[in-house]
Design an enzyme around this catalytic site. Structure first.
Site, PDB file in Angstrom:
ATOM      1  N   ASP A 188       0.842  -1.191   0.000  1.00 23.29           N
ATOM      2  CA  ASP A 188       0.000   0.000   0.000  1.00 23.29           C
ATOM      3  C   ASP A 188       0.878   1.242   0.000  1.00 23.29           C
ATOM      4  OD1 ASP A 188      -2.249  -1.562   0.121  1.00 23.29           O
ATOM      5  OD2 ASP A 188      -2.615  -1.238   2.255  1.00 23.29           O
ATOM      6  N   LYS A 189       0.358   2.310  -0.564  1.00 25.49           N
ATOM      7  CA  LYS A 189       1.081   3.583  -0.588  1.00 25.49           C
ATOM      8  C   LYS A 189       1.487   4.008   0.816  1.00 25.49           C
ATOM      9  CE  LYS A 189       0.490   8.428  -2.010  1.00 25.49           C
ATOM     10  NZ  LYS A 189      -0.445   9.412  -2.618  1.00 25.49           N
TER      11      LYS A 189
END
Length: 324
Positions: A133-134
């Site tokens: 995930d970012k």
């Protein structure tokens, strides 16, 4: 008519994926149509979409008409290197910072892989093995050869890798809560965003669509009103750790999606100024993709801001007389 010879960078790739890359702009349906019609030949013979290409294979591609396209604005991608944990001729392991997407798309112009390619213009092959995930920091694998990509992705698909994350959560995690085996369901919310929720009711209308998801949890340290956990995932579902921990009543500190908004804001605006999600891919175990490869275990140190937060919580505990 184009005739292409498969080189090392393309060896091991499926025929359909190879064509989609070579025929950018051609509708996917058309690509599969010419394969089914036998117009694409591999070594002068018909081939299926899932045919694996080998080095030296000759692929004959029929003429195709590209749709007229409006000239798109080209986004500038700044070259960037990232902290290297391990690198050889087959793969690159970096310590991804939080707040950086792994690739462009969904409103993000570019990510780690695009920046790495710009920073290494002579690299023949750089592809993501998996994703983070970012908002998550930590270990990220990039393959430098097609064969390495296929071998590593097979390991990830068969769950033959060990992935452990450090997560700081609110509250005191129960020592006997070591396994979370709760199905997860992806859906698009009213805001148009992708969400995931736990499904515990067998009578849930979407229970049959939820996928079994397993996380193993160990308490690494108790920090007063917080717990530092080591979470090892046995399945790799979207947002798995974030949703599993929140479902148990212990949201990850700083999680903007499934966390405590007020607590996150107080922490970001307070003296500690901690304004990210405390989820870090700290350990990765896999078999090296070279022939006769050995088992490897890579470790990524916690980012400075995470270490500082832990130190601050430890100091608070000492000031309040809590045992270390």
């Amino acid at each position: 008519m184009r005739r292409l010879v498969i080189d090392e960078a393309s060896a091991g790739q499926r025929l359909d994926n190879f064509l989609l890359r070579e025929l950018k702009g051609v509708p996917k349906t058309h690509v599969y149509r010419v394969i089914r019609a036998g117009e694409v030949r591999v070594n002068k013979g018909r081939a299926q979409a899932d045919t694996r290409l080998e080095m030296g294979d000759e692929v004959r591609i029929p003429p195709v008409r590209l749709p007229e396209r409006v000239e798109a604005k080209v986004e500038f991608v700044p070259p960037r290197e990232f902290p290297v944990i391990f690198e050889d001729d087959y793969l690159l392991a970096i310590n991804k910072p939080a707040g950086v997407a792994v690739h462009g798309g969904s409103g993000v112009s570019f990510g780690v892989i695009e920046q790495l390619r710009q920073a290494r213009p002579t690299a023949k092959f750089l592809e993501l093995v998996h994703r983070l995930d970012k908002e998550t920091s930590g270990l990220l694998l990039i393959a430098k050869k097609r064969g390495a990509l296929v071998a590593l992705q097979d390991q990830f698909r068969e769950r033959e890798t060990g992935k452990t994350y450090a997560a700081l959560v609110s509250g005191e995690w129960a020592a006997n809560k070591k396994v979370i085996d709760v199905p997860l369901l992806k859906f698009i919310g009213s805001d148009g965003e992708r969400w995931v929720r736990a499904v515990t009711d067998p009578n849930d209308a979407h229970a049959d669509q939820a996928k079994r998801s397993i996380s193993l949890v160990r308490v690494a340290e108790r920090l007063g009103e917080h717990s530092l956990l080591d979470v090892t995932i046995k399945t790799g579902r979207t947002h798995q750790i974030r949703v599993h921990l929140a479902h148990e009543g212990h949201a990850i500190v700083g999680d903007p999606k499934y966390g405590d908004f007020e607590a996150n804001r107080a922490l970001a605006r307070g003296p500690l100024r901690f304004d990210r999600m405390f989820l870090h891919a700290k350990r990765l175990r896999f078999v090296h993709p070279s022939e006769g490869g050995k088992e490897m275990e890579l470790l990524a140190p916690l980012p400075a801001e995470c270490q500082q937060l832990i130190q601050a919580l430890q100091n608070q505990g000492k000031a309040q007389g809590r045992p270390s």
